[in-house]
Design a protein around this motif. Sequence first.
Motif, PDB file in Angstrom:
ATOM      1  N   LYS A   1       0.836  -1.195   0.000  1.00 18.22           N
ATOM      2  CA  LYS A   1       0.000   0.000   0.000  1.00 18.22           C
ATOM      3  C   LYS A   1       0.868   1.239   0.000  1.00 18.22           C
ATOM      4  O   LYS A   1       1.831   1.298   0.769  1.00 18.22           O
ATOM      5  N   LEU A   2       0.510   2.197  -0.821  1.00 19.91           N
ATOM      6  CA  LEU A   2       1.278   3.442  -0.839  1.00 19.91           C
ATOM      7  C   LEU A   2       0.307   4.618  -0.791  1.00 19.91           C
ATOM      8  O   LEU A   2      -0.572   4.746  -1.642  1.00 19.91           O
ATOM      9  N   LYS A   3       0.454   5.437   0.240  1.00 25.75           N
ATOM     10  CA  LYS A   3      -0.355   6.648   0.331  1.00 25.75           C
ATOM     11  C   LYS A   3       0.608   7.815   0.272  1.00 25.75           C
ATOM     12  O   LYS A   3       1.559   7.885   1.062  1.00 25.75           O
ATOM     13  N   SER A   4       0.398   8.693  -0.669  1.00 28.26           N
ATOM     14  CA  SER A   4       1.342   9.790  -0.848  1.00 28.26           C
ATOM     15  C   SER A   4       0.597  11.129  -0.855  1.00 28.26           C
ATOM     16  O   SER A   4      -0.478  11.249  -1.446  1.00 28.26           O
ATOM     17  N   GLY A   5       1.182  12.095  -0.199  1.00 27.22           N
ATOM     18  CA  GLY A   5       0.593  13.432  -0.197  1.00 27.22           C
ATOM     19  C   GLY A   5       1.111  14.278  -1.340  1.00 27.22           C
ATOM     20  O   GLY A   5       0.681  15.411  -1.547  1.00 27.22           O
ATOM     21  N   VAL A   6       2.059  13.741  -2.092  1.00 26.36           N
ATOM     22  CA  VAL A   6       2.652  14.482  -3.212  1.00 26.36           C
ATOM     23  C   VAL A   6       2.515  13.649  -4.486  1.00 26.36           C
ATOM     24  O   VAL A   6       2.313  12.440  -4.422  1.00 26.36           O
ATOM     25  N   PRO A   7       2.616  14.283  -5.639  1.00 30.20           N
ATOM     26  CA  PRO A   7       2.526  13.517  -6.885  1.00 30.20           C
ATOM     27  C   PRO A   7       3.595  12.423  -6.970  1.00 30.20           C
ATOM     28  O   PRO A   7       4.674  12.552  -6.392  1.00 30.20           O
ATOM     29  N   LEU A   8       3.244  11.394  -7.711  1.00 29.40           N
ATOM     30  CA  LEU A   8       4.110  10.222  -7.814  1.00 29.40           C
ATOM     31  C   LEU A   8       4.492  10.008  -9.277  1.00 29.40           C
ATOM     32  O   LEU A   8       3.648  10.114 -10.164  1.00 29.40           O
TER      33      LEU A   8
ATOM     34  N   ASP B   1      -2.873   5.656  -3.179  1.00 30.17           N
ATOM     35  CA  ASP B   1      -3.707   6.832  -2.953  1.00 30.17           C
ATOM     36  C   ASP B   1      -2.776   8.038  -3.062  1.00 30.17           C
ATOM     37  O   ASP B   1      -1.846   8.183  -2.264  1.00 30.17           O
ATOM     38  N   ALA B   2      -2.963   8.875  -4.083  1.00 31.25           N
ATOM     39  CA  ALA B   2      -2.046  10.008  -4.296  1.00 31.25           C
ATOM     40  C   ALA B   2      -2.779  11.113  -5.041  1.00 31.25           C
ATOM     41  O   ALA B   2      -3.773  10.852  -5.734  1.00 31.25           O
ATOM     42  N   PRO B   3      -2.311  12.355  -4.916  1.00 28.12           N
ATOM     43  CA  PRO B   3      -2.988  13.436  -5.644  1.00 28.12           C
ATOM     44  C   PRO B   3      -2.805  13.346  -7.161  1.00 28.12           C
ATOM     45  O   PRO B   3      -3.670  13.769  -7.922  1.00 28.12           O
ATOM     46  N   ALA B   4      -1.666  12.824  -7.590  1.00 31.12           N
ATOM     47  CA  ALA B   4      -1.407  12.710  -9.036  1.00 31.12           C
ATOM     48  C   ALA B   4      -0.379  11.622  -9.272  1.00 31.12           C
ATOM     49  O   ALA B   4       0.524  11.423  -8.458  1.00 31.12           O
ATOM     50  N   VAL B   5      -0.530  10.928 -10.388  1.00 30.97           N
ATOM     51  CA  VAL B   5       0.421   9.874 -10.746  1.00 30.97           C
ATOM     52  C   VAL B   5       0.768   9.993 -12.213  1.00 30.97           C
ATOM     53  O   VAL B   5      -0.109  10.164 -13.062  1.00 30.97           O
ATOM     54  N   ALA B   6       2.052   9.910 -12.513  1.00 31.85           N
ATOM     55  CA  ALA B   6       2.497   9.834 -13.909  1.00 31.85           C
ATOM     56  C   ALA B   6       3.257   8.517 -14.074  1.00 31.85           C
ATOM     57  O   ALA B   6       4.230   8.270 -13.368  1.00 31.85           O
ATOM     58  N   VAL B   7       2.761   7.680 -14.971  1.00 31.89           N
ATOM     59  CA  VAL B   7       3.432   6.403 -15.239  1.00 31.89           C
ATOM     60  C   VAL B   7       4.223   6.582 -16.536  1.00 31.89           C
ATOM     61  O   VAL B   7       3.647   6.819 -17.599  1.00 31.89           O
ATOM     62  N   ALA B   8       5.533   6.501 -16.446  1.00 31.48           N
ATOM     63  CA  ALA B   8       6.386   6.676 -17.623  1.00 31.48           C
ATOM     64  C   ALA B   8       6.295   5.459 -18.535  1.00 31.48           C
ATOM     65  O   ALA B   8       5.756   4.423 -18.141  1.00 31.48           O
ATOM     66  N   ALA B   9       6.808   5.592 -19.753  1.00 31.00           N
ATOM     67  CA  ALA B   9       6.734   4.496 -20.722  1.00 31.00           C
ATOM     68  C   ALA B   9       7.373   3.217 -20.173  1.00 31.00           C
ATOM     69  O   ALA B   9       6.942   2.110 -20.492  1.00 31.00           O
ATOM     70  N   SER B  10       8.371   3.365 -19.308  1.00 30.88           N
ATOM     71  CA  SER B  10       9.030   2.189 -18.730  1.00 30.88           C
ATOM     72  C   SER B  10       8.304   1.668 -17.493  1.00 30.88           C
ATOM     73  O   SER B  10       8.662   0.642 -16.943  1.00 30.88           O
ATOM     74  N   GLY B  11       7.263   2.389 -17.040  1.00 33.16           N
ATOM     75  CA  GLY B  11       6.636   2.086 -15.755  1.00 33.16           C
ATOM     76  C   GLY B  11       5.404   1.206 -15.860  1.00 33.16           C
ATOM     77  O   GLY B  11       4.820   1.039 -16.927  1.00 33.16           O
ATOM     78  N   ALA B  12       5.022   0.638 -14.715  1.00 37.24           N
ATOM     79  CA  ALA B  12       3.805  -0.168 -14.642  1.00 37.24           C
ATOM     80  C   ALA B  12       3.131   0.068 -13.305  1.00 37.24           C
ATOM     81  O   ALA B  12       3.789   0.088 -12.268  1.00 37.24           O
ATOM     82  N   LEU B  13       1.823   0.245 -13.362  1.00 39.24           N
ATOM     83  CA  LEU B  13       1.030   0.406 -12.147  1.00 39.24           C
ATOM     84  C   LEU B  13      -0.062  -0.647 -12.182  1.00 39.24           C
ATOM     85  O   LEU B  13      -0.920  -0.644 -13.068  1.00 39.24           O
ATOM     86  N   THR B  14      -0.003  -1.568 -11.231  1.00 37.79           N
ATOM     87  CA  THR B  14      -1.016  -2.627 -11.196  1.00 37.79           C
ATOM     88  C   THR B  14      -1.650  -2.659  -9.816  1.00 37.79           C
ATOM     89  O   THR B  14      -1.022  -2.326  -8.818  1.00 37.79           O
ATOM     90  N   GLY B  15      -2.919  -3.067  -9.779  1.00 37.89           N
ATOM     91  CA  GLY B  15      -3.632  -3.125  -8.507  1.00 37.89           C
ATOM     92  C   GLY B  15      -4.776  -2.136  -8.485  1.00 37.89           C
ATOM     93  O   GLY B  15      -5.554  -2.070  -9.434  1.00 37.89           O
TER      94      GLY B  15
END
Lengths: 412, 157
Positions: free
Chosen positions: B35-42, B53-67
């Motif tokens: 679990k990751l809760k962030s008060g700043v963009p990720l 849980d975050a205010p903003a997320v940017a997933v780069a071309a090399s990145g993966a966000l699952t769940g």
Amino acid sequence: MADYTREQVIAGAKQKVSFDRLDLRALDLSGIALEALSFRRAELDGTNFQKTKLKGSNLSHSSLRESFLVEADLSGVNFEKADLESCNLKGANLAGANLARANLGGATLEGANLKGANLGFAQLDGANLGGADLSECNLSHADLTEAYLGGAKMLATNFSGATLVKVNLEEADLSDAILAEASLSEATAVGAKFVGAYLTRADLSKADLNGAILARADLRGANLKGAKLDKAELTAAIIHGIQVDPAQLDTIVADWVDGSAGGDGSQRLSGRELVDFLSGNTNRGGAGSGRRYFGKGDIMRDATLVFGDNAYVEIESIFEKCAITLGNGAELVVAREGILRNCSVSGAGRVTVHGFFSETESGPGLVGPRQLFVSSKGSIISKVQQTAQATKFGFEPGCRLRLTILEANNAK
Amino acid sequence: MDTNVASNTDRGEQAAPNKETRHTVIEEGTEISGKLKSGVPLVIKGKLDGELDAPAVAVAASGALTGKAKVGKLVSEGLLSGQFEADSVRLAGKVGNKSSIKTRSLEARLTADKGLEVTFGECVLTVGDEPSEPKGQPPPPAAAKTEPAAPKNPGKK
């Protein structure tokens, strides 16, 4: 006379009292900390907030006419429906502020930081936003008539449906901005950057775009009649359906432009091809070459329609319980007022929805489209069974979707 | 076991989402689950699997966000797979099978640039208000007048 003195405001702020509905007009509140406080519906006309820290405070519905907010920290402040007419916000930090439906007519926002702020439906006519940072702001349906935005930074800013008539955008950076259906007629945008911007169906008539950079911009359906385009850079711009006199493009700079309806680079045009294409475009709409048009007011029910390869079909009427088959490369456009209710569309064509589409109960409503594009006004309730090569999808902000995407031959 | 983690936090010299605010970066080669809760963009350049849980997320071309993720703003050029809820979403890259995206505003571009295209596996998109038919179509023509109904007991007075 104001309800509080400066000293009383400072003391009240320390105790976190509410300043709602108070009369604090013409007070000197410069340079003090007023963070996370409530000033809802307060009277603040002519108040001096120079370098004041108001971060996170609530000033919704307040009146701040001609107030002085130079270099104030207003990040995250709620100014919804506030009256900020003619106030001075030069160099203020408004990052993430909520200015929805606020009145900023004639205000000075020169060099202000408005990054990520919400200015939806705000009034900014005649405002000075020179050199301001408006990146990733929401300015949808805002009125910026005759505003000055010279040198402003507006990366990925949303201006959909905004009024930018006679606005000055000289040397401004609007890369990746969303200007779909925005009105930019008679705008001055000399040397402005619109790289990758969405200008679909925007009104750019009589705009001065000399030396502007429109590379990769999506200009589908845009009106460029009477616009100046001398030395404008249009390489890889998408120009399907633009309204322009081919002679206007004599002095543009472009290695090639994209004439494809889907904006997928499949119809690269340069030189003579471009002129021929635009001439053809201008004449389109008469009796012609594979084009079918179903006009407003007509109703088609329980029909089966088959369109051949490369046909262009535009529907502005109501189709109910109809089954449509598209040949290879055919294009089906559901116009803004078009309604396809309980219908199905199959075949390897391209489907563009500006209006409404809902599928049959048995579904999926869309089988094997090569491409599906839903514009900012489009609505879809459907399942989409993709092609084996995977359907290409495009969605504009503002579209409304209840979409289930299936892989090829896996419809349930 | 849930693990609360946050990798490098820097001053924003790196890419999106906002160069001037602090943000957390999960660098390429870093994999985090939990679990990751962030008060700043990720910014995700590596992999994050779990709940976010975050205010903003940017997933780069090399990145993966699952769940699962609940965020204000989601921008992805990498892989998304799972259940996502966001105020606004800008998509390129890939959305994996059995995913769902619920948002008020979705943007995906049709482009000749393969790197900016989005491809979808089997997924559900719920975007904006309930779709509704546009107003502006003229009403259907009035139906022809119907004959008056026959009396129930003809001949009977």
